[in-house]
Each structure stands twice: as C-alpha cells, then as structure tokens.
Design a protein around this motif. Structure first.
Motif, short mmCIF file in Angstrom:
data_model
loop_
_atom_site.label_atom_id
_atom_site.label_comp_id
_atom_site.label_asym_id
_atom_site.label_seq_id
_atom_site.Cartn_x
_atom_site.Cartn_y
_atom_site.Cartn_z
N VAL A 83 0.87 -1.18 0.00
CA VAL A 83 0.00 0.00 0.00
C VAL A 83 0.91 1.23 0.00
CG1 VAL A 83 -1.94 1.16 1.10
CG2 VAL A 83 -1.67 -1.31 1.37
N PRO A 84 1.12 1.86 -1.16
CA PRO A 84 2.06 2.98 -1.23
C PRO A 84 1.60 4.18 -0.41
CG PRO A 84 1.57 2.09 -3.41
CD PRO A 84 0.57 1.51 -2.47
N ARG A 85 2.56 5.01 -0.02
CA ARG A 85 2.30 6.30 0.60
C ARG A 85 2.70 7.39 -0.38
NH1 ARG A 85 0.97 2.49 3.95
NH2 ARG A 85 0.62 3.04 6.15
N THR A 86 1.81 8.34 -0.60
CA THR A 86 2.08 9.44 -1.53
C THR A 86 1.69 10.76 -0.89
OG1 THR A 86 -0.12 9.23 -2.54
CG2 THR A 86 1.66 7.98 -3.56
N ILE A 87 2.11 11.84 -1.52
CA ILE A 87 1.71 13.17 -1.06
C ILE A 87 0.34 13.53 -1.61
CG2 ILE A 87 2.27 15.63 -1.11
CD1 ILE A 87 5.22 14.83 -1.22
N LEU A 88 0.19 13.37 -2.91
CA LEU A 88 -1.09 13.68 -3.57
C LEU A 88 -1.83 12.39 -3.88
CD1 LEU A 88 0.10 16.42 -6.10
CD2 LEU A 88 -1.10 16.77 -3.93
N PRO A 89 -3.18 12.44 -3.90
CA PRO A 89 -3.95 11.25 -4.26
C PRO A 89 -3.79 10.94 -5.74
CG PRO A 89 -5.41 13.14 -4.02
CD PRO A 89 -4.05 13.60 -3.58
N ARG A 90 -3.99 9.69 -6.08
CA ARG A 90 -4.01 9.30 -7.48
C ARG A 90 -5.25 9.87 -8.14
NH1 ARG A 90 -0.59 8.85 -10.28
NH2 ARG A 90 -1.45 7.24 -11.64
N PRO A 91 -5.11 10.31 -9.43
CA PRO A 91 -3.98 10.06 -10.32
C PRO A 91 -2.99 11.22 -10.38
CG PRO A 91 -5.79 10.91 -11.60
CD PRO A 91 -6.26 10.87 -10.17
N TYR A 92 -2.99 12.08 -9.37
CA TYR A 92 -2.14 13.26 -9.38
C TYR A 92 -0.78 12.92 -8.77
CZ TYR A 92 -6.87 14.88 -10.01
OH TYR A 92 -8.15 15.01 -10.45
N GLY A 93 0.20 13.78 -9.02
CA GLY A 93 1.52 13.57 -8.48
C GLY A 93 2.40 12.72 -9.38
N ARG A 94 3.57 12.35 -8.87
CA ARG A 94 4.59 11.69 -9.68
C ARG A 94 4.62 10.17 -9.48
NH1 ARG A 94 10.19 14.52 -8.79
NH2 ARG A 94 10.64 13.16 -10.57
N PHE A 95 3.68 9.62 -8.75
CA PHE A 95 3.67 8.19 -8.48
C PHE A 95 3.58 7.38 -9.78
CE2 PHE A 95 1.31 4.24 -7.95
CZ PHE A 95 2.00 3.62 -6.92
N ARG A 96 4.42 6.36 -9.89
CA ARG A 96 4.38 5.42 -11.00
C ARG A 96 4.53 4.01 -10.44
NH1 ARG A 96 2.85 9.39 -12.69
NH2 ARG A 96 3.32 10.51 -14.61
N VAL A 97 3.72 3.08 -10.93
CA VAL A 97 3.69 1.73 -10.37
C VAL A 97 5.05 1.06 -10.48
CG1 VAL A 97 2.72 -0.58 -10.62
CG2 VAL A 97 1.22 1.42 -10.76
N ALA A 98 5.67 1.09 -11.66
CA ALA A 98 6.95 0.40 -11.86
C ALA A 98 8.02 0.97 -10.93
CB ALA A 98 7.39 0.52 -13.31
N ARG A 99 8.05 2.28 -10.79
CA ARG A 99 9.05 2.91 -9.91
C ARG A 99 8.83 2.51 -8.45
NH1 ARG A 99 9.34 8.70 -11.43
NH2 ARG A 99 7.36 8.91 -10.32
N GLU A 100 7.54 2.44 -8.03
CA GLU A 100 7.25 2.05 -6.65
C GLU A 100 7.67 0.61 -6.39
OE1 GLU A 100 5.53 2.57 -2.73
OE2 GLU A 100 6.30 3.92 -4.29
N LEU A 101 7.43 -0.27 -7.33
CA LEU A 101 7.85 -1.66 -7.15
C LEU A 101 9.37 -1.78 -7.04
CD1 LEU A 101 5.42 -3.36 -9.70
CD2 LEU A 101 5.31 -3.54 -7.21
N ARG A 102 10.07 -1.10 -7.92
CA ARG A 102 11.54 -1.14 -7.88
C ARG A 102 12.06 -0.59 -6.56
NH1 ARG A 102 11.19 0.80 -13.37
NH2 ARG A 102 11.76 -0.84 -14.86
N ARG A 103 11.41 0.44 -6.05
CA ARG A 103 11.85 1.06 -4.79
C ARG A 103 11.83 0.07 -3.64
NH1 ARG A 103 10.01 4.51 -0.59
NH2 ARG A 103 7.81 4.17 -1.06
N HIS A 104 10.97 -0.92 -3.75
CA HIS A 104 10.86 -1.93 -2.69
C HIS A 104 11.49 -3.26 -3.09
CE1 HIS A 104 8.30 0.57 -0.16
NE2 HIS A 104 7.60 0.89 -1.24
#
Length: 364
Positions: A83-104
């Motif tokens: 369950v990712p943590r972000t600053i802005l809700p989706r779909p806003y902000g810079r969140f990307r699924v692939a990047r989040e997976l790699r981060r973990h």
C-alpha cells in the motif's frame, strides 16, 4: 487431472486493486491472489495509495492509516501486499507503479497484470505485463475514473467484468471479454456440523454504509417486524437519528470475526438504494450470507434475481419488501439449499476460469 490455476499463465502475477487487505473488507482481488499464491504463484497485490492529502482532510483517519503497514508485507497465504504512501492522491503527483515496485526491490516484470483500480493506471503498467487484463468491478460513467478506464481498456489484451452491466458500460469491445461474478470462500463461512438448530429472528447486514445503502428500507422493515433484531455492521455509519430500537449498529466487523456474526442470524440483508451504480454490483455478501446458512433478502437488480428454492428473495418496490422479508424469515433455517448454491461459486473455480481466459490471450 486439472492444472492448477497459477500454472496456466505463469508464475508472476500483479494485481492493481482498489482496496487493501488490512481493513474489515475482503474483495475479489484478495481472494484471487490468495488462491493463486496457494498454487505456487508469486503474487503481488498493490492497492490504492494512502496520500498525505487524504490523511490531512480526514478521508483516511490516523488510526486507519496506522493499521496499514508501510512497505511490502507478505501474508500467511504467501501474497505480497503493498500500500504505497504518496503526497497527492491518485492520479495526481509523480507516483508510478513500476518505480514504486523497484523502490521496494520488486522486479516490475509479470506474466499477467490485472487492474481493477482505474486510478492506478500509468504508462509504466503496459510495459510490465505480458498479458494485461482490465477487471472492472463497478460502473464509472463520468469523471477521472471514466477517463482512466478508457485508457486501460484501450491498452488491455482482455477484459473480465464482474457483471454484464459493468461490461456493457465499457462500450463496444474488440478484445476478448468475460463476465465472471464474485465468488465465496464457502468453507470459511460454513457453520459447524453440530450447529443445525434454527437461528434466532435476527437480520444482518455487513458492508459499506454509503449512498448505495438504503437506510429508509431498513427502518421500514424494523417498524414492520418489531420482534426482529436488525444488526447493521459497517465502518463509519452515518445512520439516521431516529433509528427504531430494534436496529443495532455493530460498527466495523473484522473479516475473521464475520462468520460468527452471520451464524447468529437468520436472514442476510442487501438493502440496495436506488443509486444507479447498484445496477452493476456483484455483491460478495450474497454468497457469503448463503454459505453461512442464511436466507437472503435483496433489492432486485440486473445481477441479483430471486431464487426461492435457495432462500433468495428479492423485491423491486417498497410494497414488496415487507413480504420478501416475511418469506425469508419463514424459510427453513439454517438454509441448507443456500449453502449448496454457494458452494458452486467458490473462488477456486472462479480462479480457474479467470486463468483459463488469460491463457487464451497472446503474450507480448
């Protein structure tokens, strides 16, 4: 011998889902993930991020956020939840699924990706999937989810909808499509063999208490049947202030405690409001009620039809609702016929059907 579900399309499967598994509700993606992991697949279940904006505005309470672990969490079934943590809700902000997976430390390379949360779509998703399937569970006629849904639909190899109404709401499709309604973990909800005595006159509802729930219907039932207790379970109940005395608010019920609550009741309620979004719902509670031995009363929809022999009674008009509840209260208890019907809707069989559909899609 039938092949196990996971072997049909490969061993790495990602769900991009609307609901996480750390609250009182279980949804279809949780059950599909559980069955696949039990059959040896490596399953990642990534759900809607909890944003700082949601916490600041109170849409996600401090306590609710604290109950959700940060970072990957592997459950007892072998599913990795994130369950990712972000600053802005989706779909806003810079969140990307692939990047989040790699981060973990999770490789974003999957044999199949199944998306049921339109807000999780971004351009990185298509590149992670040998087979991409959109699995809509609700109607999104307008708004940002509708726009995101269209992008997913256009990029997908196939679509698996939880009802024909939801599939129709997508418009014309030139990709393979399947309607696969929600199922039930029948064994979890089954009463013990020794619990064969008739249930008390208790009607129960478990689920969300939002605009799709008909409080007026529940209050009308309670006034018509003053000897019956109406137990309403769900989080953040914005209940009317003039509830009859025989209506009890249970608050949220943990999933593990749900079978015991149902076994103390005779009738399960699905008092759907006239919200047009209810037309396409495939409510999981229908089969959970039946599996627990309850008769069921529900507002009729294109998805929910009467089955008197199985103890499922529906109504379309208010004048019919009291009579439907009366029939349900008179139905044999426990509802053995309903239990038999629920057993035909197991998540194991649903998963086999889903994976067989995926296997027919060309891999990229």
């Amino acid at each position: 011998m039938r092949a196990d579900p996971a072997s049909v399309v490969g061993r790495r499967i990602l769900f991009l889902a609307h609901s996480h598994a750390f609250g009182p509700f279980r949804v279809g993606s949780h059950h599909y993930a559980r069955v696949l992991a039990g059959n040896g697949a490596e399953v990642v279940h990534l759900s809607t991020p909890i944003s700082l904006a949601h916490r600041a505005t109170g849409r996600v309470s401090r306590d609710a956020a604290a109950d959700v672990p940060e970072g990957p969490q592997r459950d007892a079934d072998g599913v990795t939840h994130l369950v990712p943590r972000t600053i802005l809700p989706r779909p806003y902000g810079r969140f990307r699924v692939a990047r989040e997976l790699r981060r973990h430390g999770i490789l974003p390379d999957f044999d199949a990706v199944l998306v049921d949360q339109p807000l999780l779509w971004d351009n990185s998703v298509r590149g992670m999937a040998r087979r991409l399937v959109y699995r809509p569970t609700d109607l999104y006629p307008v708004g940002v989810k509708a726009r995101r849904q269209r992008r997913i639909f256009e990029a997908s190899d196939g679509v698996v909808a939880t009802s024909a109404v939801v599939l129709h709401g997508l418009g014309a499709a030139d990709i393979p499509a399947l309607v696969l309604e929600n199922g039930v973990d029948a064994a979890r909800f089954a009463a013990s063999e020794g619990a064969a005595q008739a249930r008390p006159d208790v009607c129960v509802y478990v689920g969300a208490l939002d605009g799709r729930f008909d409080w007026e219907r529940v209050m009308a039932w309670a006034r018509s049947y003053p000897h019956v207790r109406f137990a309403i379970a769900g989080p953040a109940a914005a209940a009317p202030g003039d509830l009859p005395a025989n209506v009890e608010l249970l608050g949220p019920v943990a999933y593990d405690a749900l079978p015991a609550v149902l076994h103390d009741a005779r009738v399960g309620l699905l008092p759907l409001s006239d919200d047009p979004l209810n037309a396409g719902r495939s409510p999981m509670k229908l089969y959970e009620y039946l599996a627990a031995g309850l008769a069921v009363v529900a507002r009729a929809t294109p998805v929910i039809a009467s089955d008197v022999s199985a103890g499922l009674f529906t109504y379309t008009e208010p004048a019919q609702a009291d009579a439907a509840l009366g029939l349900a209260l008179e139905h044999p208890s426990p509802n053995a016929a309903g239990v038999r019907r629920a057993r035909t809707q197991s998540w194991e069989e649903k998963t086999r059907t889903l994976m067989a559909f995926l296997a027919e899609l060309p891999a990229r």
